[in-house]
Enzyme design. Structure first.
Site, PDB file in Angstrom:
ATOM      1  CE  LYS A 115      -3.970   2.076   2.322  1.00 33.23           C
ATOM      2  NZ  LYS A 115      -3.431   3.453   2.400  1.00 33.23           N
ATOM      3  NE  ARG A 136      -9.557   7.499  -3.626  1.00 36.24           N
ATOM      4  CZ  ARG A 136      -8.635   6.795  -3.003  1.00 36.24           C
ATOM      5  NH1 ARG A 136      -7.947   7.354  -2.040  1.00 36.24           N
ATOM      6  NH2 ARG A 136      -8.396   5.553  -3.352  1.00 36.24           N
TER       7      ARG A 136
END
Length: 671
Positions: A115, A136
């Site tokens: 991650k 995003r």
């Protein structure tokens, strides 16, 4: 009946706090909560909403996928929402995630990926050409940062196939590039970024794409948003993305069962500290994509994937004092003395505080209770001041007016953030310059420790670097100093004499010219070859070098315009110190490394990374960081990472340290 009003107010308070935190994190790139604090609060809110759904607010952050979107860039709707991942924080929660899948799909596999701690982005391609890049944003709408994305070197502008597709990835800034960026900002008296993620976020949202191009952002792509283009498994998808020309993270593992998953987690923990970029956990996905729709998703996150978060290692302590130190360039640096505490395996008693503006911004005070961690897992840093524990004892920290060493009035450049002592005869500055001169990356006179330097300075034996090479004329005085026997004196004088053979890049770094770090000194030495060439160069000539900017050029010009500096360089040359570059000399004889591309991995027992790099370059080798089919040799040491596995797959010749040592000795290269 239970009084629910306090619960209702608690939910309302959490929603307000978390919405503010989302805005700070996603829109301002200036989070006011740590990851662990945010995760704990969102978990508390989810728990309350599950038990008291009647109090769930329509604007709760548990319904959202990200933050708000500013109006600086145009906003565009994502073709497929950019969902975030649910988090698990321990093995019990991870087992619960695994068991939920088992109930629906008895037979499946998992794929684990790192991650990356960066900024999520969506890249759209038409006929293989990059046409749009969206952040995003709030998960539904994102900011159009196409011009900025086009400047990022690891984002292909054209794919290896003429496809229409949309991919998802994570923009990040590597540790070396983050340190370089902050060093540059410090030179320009600009506020420093607190961590690589904030730097990446702030950079990606720059309105000037030229600024983005200079900051060397990178990307790892991890998925495809178009269902019809995905492969049967996540593992095959990553292979496909790599073939298209995308950078994908190499640290992904196929997992067949829960026990296998636990061993993979331990593997990730062992490699985490070797990475050159930040990661805060592991993404765990069902490998077979056909099962994703069967498992489904919540309004916020998919149920077929989760993020296992690494624990941030922190410790609490109390600030005992804040002192101010003067460095070799005269800059004043505040240092926080704390009650000694173990942080990530080492005892920490001091924390550097950058500058006075940093103290004011964080409102750091003596006797404060603080949370300490290691930035980048290396440098101790005050993560948070625990203001709830404050009493009347803590008073605001005041900036000193005079140099702590020579008592000269400090000065601050207009618009700058650093304070300076401009006294050229400041005792502490002189001592720090000497300590720098003998340091490992400079002249490497390791027998001269800090206390020895101070002792010699106080005896008036050395006040400047050239005095070191005259110590042999004062052996009778050295013998009178307590603790300095004949053998110790001989070792010191021999080490000083040996340092005369150091290369130009080492001597140039040792001079301590402002803004000239180790890498810059290597670049300058390779380009100019001799101190005379550098001394006679103009600012225009210096800035023609790709890695060198105007600040460095001006600093070099200022250094050589000072008569005292010129006198010192002349004296060092007369005393036998080499100002001739050895780094760019061609090997006298051909060997197996001549003109060969070499990659290093792992830790060598006899050599530091810098030492072996210099030796190999002396033999004519070309040192690179990444493996490819063009790599001629991989040199491996202890704890070799994924590069060894990749080299074996690519059938690249591998040389271990014992064989390497034999090659060096056969070619009579001095180590």
């Amino acid at each position: 009946m239970q009084n629910c009003d306090p619960i209702k107010q608690k939910i309302k308070s959490l929603v307000k706090q978390l919405n503010k935190a989302n805005y700070q994190y996603y829109n301002l790139s200036d989070p006011d909560l740590s990851d662990q604090q945010y995760d704990a609060l969102i978990k508390e809110l989810i728990n309350l909403e599950n038990h008291y759904p009647q109090f769930k607010l329509p604007y709760s952050p548990t319904l959202k996928i990200g933050g708000f979107v500013e109006k600086k860039f145009s906003t565009i709707k994502h073709k497929t929402p950019m969902m975030s991942l649910a988090n698990v924080f321990n093995i019990e929660e991870l087992k619960a995630f695994y068991d939920r899948i088992v109930k629906k799909i008895p037979t499946f596999s998992l794929l684990t990926e790192l991650k990356i701690d960066g900024v999520a982005i969506s890249l759209k391609y038409q006929k293989g050409i990059l046409v749009r890049a969206l952040t995003r944003g709030n998960g539904i709408w994102g900011e159009d940062v196409t011009k900025n994305a086009q400047t990022i070197k690891t984002i292909p502008l054209r794919l290896n196939e003429d496809l229409d597709l949309e991919v998802r990835g994570e923009i990040y800034l590597s540790h070396p590039d983050f340190e370089k960026l902050n060093a540059q900002r410090k030179q320009e008296n600009k506020p420093l970024f607190s961590n690589p993620r904030n730097a990446a976020s702030g950079t990606l949202r720059q309105l000037n794409s030229a600024v983005v191009a200079k900051r060397n952002l990178s990307i790892f792509v991890y998925g495809i948003a178009d269902p019809y283009l995905t492969k049967p498994t996540q593992k095959e998808t990553l292979v496909f993305l790599t073939a298209l020309g995308f950078a994908t993270n190499p640290h992904h593992y196929f997992v067949s069962n829960f026990e296998n998953l636990l061993s993979v987690i331990e593997k990730y923990k062992s490699i985490k500290e070797q990475l050159t970029y930040d990661t805060d956990g592991i993404v765990i996905k069902i490998n077979e994509l056909v099962f994703h729709s069967l498992i489904g998703a919540t309004a916020k996150a998919p149920r077929w994937a989760t993020a296992y978060k690494f624990a941030t290692i922190t410790s609490q302590s109390i600030i005992q004092n804040i002192i101010f130190q003067v460095g070799r360039t005269g800059v004043i640096t505040p240092v926080c003395e704390i009650m000694p505490v173990m942080v990530d395996g080492s005892l920490v008693s001091k924390v550097f505080l950058h500058n006075y503006d940093y103290i004011c911004k964080k409102d750091i005070r003596i006797k404060d209770h603080v949370i300490v961690h290691k930035a980048g897992s290396v440098i101790p840093e005050i993560l948070e001041v625990i203001k709830s524990k404050r009493t009347d004892l803590q008073k605001p920290t005041l900036m000193i007016e005079k140099c702590p060493s020579c008592k000269t009035i400090l000065e601050k450049q207009p618009g700058g953030i650093d304070y300076f002592c401009l006294n050229p005869n400041c005792r502490e500055q002189k001592i720090q310059k000497l300590i720098h001169f003998v340091s490992k990356n400079a002249m490497d006179i390791n027998v001269l420790g800090e206390q020895t330097i101070i002792t010699f300075f106080d005896k008036n034996l050395i006040t400047k670097p050239s005095d070191l090479y005259l110590l042999k004329n004062h052996q009778h005085i050295l013998q009178e100093i307590s603790g300095f026997g004949a053998k110790k004196i001989t070792n010191i004088l021999d080490a000083i004499e040996a340092s005369k053979q150091k290369g130009f890049e080492d001597v140039l770094f040792a001079l301590g010219i402002k803004h000239i770090g180790k890498k810059v000194s290597q670049v300058l030495a390779k380009y100019f070859q001799t101190i005379e060439n550098l001394q006679q160069s103009t600012s225009d000539t210096i800035t023609q070098i790709r890695e060198i900017g105007i600040k460095i050029a001006q600093s070099i010009q200022q250094y050589f315009s000072n008569s005292c500096n010129l006198e010192e360089v002349t004296k060092l040359k007369k005393l036998g110190v080499s100002f001739q570059s050895t780094n760019s000399q061609k090997p006298t004889t051909q060997n197996i490394f001549t003109n060969k591309k070499i990659v290093l991995t792992g830790t060598l027992q006899k050599y530091s990374r810098l030492q072996i790099q210099q030796i190999l370059e002396q033999m004519g080798a070309i040192i690179t960081n990444s493996l490819s089919l063009k790599t001629n040799y991989l040199i491996v040491g202890i704890n070799a990472g994924s590069k060894l596995t990749k080299a074996q797959k690519l059938q690249i010749p591998i040389i271990e340290e014992k064989e390497l040592q034999q090659i060096i000795e056969n070619n009579q290269i001095k180590s």
